[in-house]
Design a protein around this motif. Structure first.
Motif, PDB file in Angstrom:
ATOM      1  N   TYR A   1       0.842  -1.206   0.000  1.00 46.03           N
ATOM      2  CA  TYR A   1       0.000   0.000   0.000  1.00 46.03           C
ATOM      3  C   TYR A   1       0.874   1.251   0.000  1.00 46.03           C
ATOM      4  N   TYR A   2       1.880   1.319   0.855  1.00 44.13           N
ATOM      5  CA  TYR A   2       2.735   2.505   0.935  1.00 44.13           C
ATOM      6  C   TYR A   2       3.576   2.702  -0.331  1.00 44.13           C
ATOM      7  N   ARG A   3       3.958   1.618  -0.992  1.00 43.26           N
ATOM      8  CA  ARG A   3       4.652   1.762  -2.277  1.00 43.26           C
ATOM      9  C   ARG A   3       3.694   2.362  -3.317  1.00 43.26           C
ATOM     10  N   TRP A   4       2.421   1.922  -3.280  1.00 40.74           N
ATOM     11  CA  TRP A   4       1.408   2.488  -4.178  1.00 40.74           C
ATOM     12  C   TRP A   4       1.212   3.974  -3.871  1.00 40.74           C
ATOM     13  N   LEU A   5       1.099   4.309  -2.590  1.00 38.34           N
ATOM     14  CA  LEU A   5       0.915   5.701  -2.188  1.00 38.34           C
ATOM     15  C   LEU A   5       2.120   6.545  -2.616  1.00 38.34           C
ATOM     16  N   ASP A   6       3.297   5.974  -2.536  1.00 34.11           N
ATOM     17  CA  ASP A   6       4.513   6.657  -2.978  1.00 34.11           C
ATOM     18  C   ASP A   6       4.429   6.976  -4.480  1.00 34.11           C
TER      19      ASP A   6
END
Length: 185
Positions: free
Chosen positions: A161-166
């Motif tokens: 999720y955080y890689r996507w948000l990045d």
């Protein structure tokens, strides 16, 4: 001479009331995003200025202390919502609004989200390493291994999720987001 000096008292009053509503709306909107109302009002007041202003001028306009005004200006500058400008013959710092609301939104969220993503990913990666170390340590304990594997999968989902948000933040910073959701003309 102030630009409002050429207006009648009634015209000035009507215009200032209209502006005040917009300024209050800007302040309330910014408050939703965690910026104090006073800083939102500061931005709103600056938005209606036709040129750069000094801390003293804004302090007088808003009835705030120079210290509060300096803090507000620094916050808006850090969020890339105002720029410090140079004017020949002036020794004081001058500030002007960045009038592109789309860019202001993009910059604001990029700054806030990027910081949160970095902090959260760091915590998750640290926890993942600890879980992997515990998995080596507890290989002979199936129940513990099952719990550790479940936790590892949950952390890996969060990292995804955080890689996507990045990547989403990257689209805001590059302006690519406007290819998917165009600015209104």
């Amino acid at each position: 001479m102030n630009e409002l000096d050429v207006l009648t008292e009634e015209q000035r009053s009507q215009l200032l009331n209209t502006r005040r509503r917009v300024i209050e709306s800007i302040g309330k909107n910014m408050d939703l995003y965690g910026i104090t109302l006073s800083i939102g009002y500061l931005y709103g007041n600056m938005y209606f200025n036709r040129g750069p202003v000094t801390l003293d001028e804004m302090s007088q306009t808003m009835g705030m202390s120079k210290t509060s005004m300096s803090t507000g200006m620094r916050t808006l500058h850090d969020l890339k919502m105002i720029n410090k400008v140079w004017e020949k013959g002036s020794r004081k710092d001058l500030y002007e609004v960045v009038p592109d609301w789309y860019q202001n939104f993009s910059d604001f969220f990029s700054i806030k989200w990027r910081k949160a993503v970095e902090q959260n990913m760091s915590a998750l990666k640290r926890s993942l390493k600890e879980i992997e170390a515990m998995m080596v340590q507890h290989e002979g304990h199936p129940q513990m291994m099952q719990l550790l594997q479940s936790d590892k999968e949950k952390i890996e989902e969060a990292l995804a999720y955080y890689r996507w948000l990045d990547r989403l933040i990257d689209t805001f910073e590059s302006g690519e987001i406007f290819e998917f959701i165009p600015k209104e003309q």
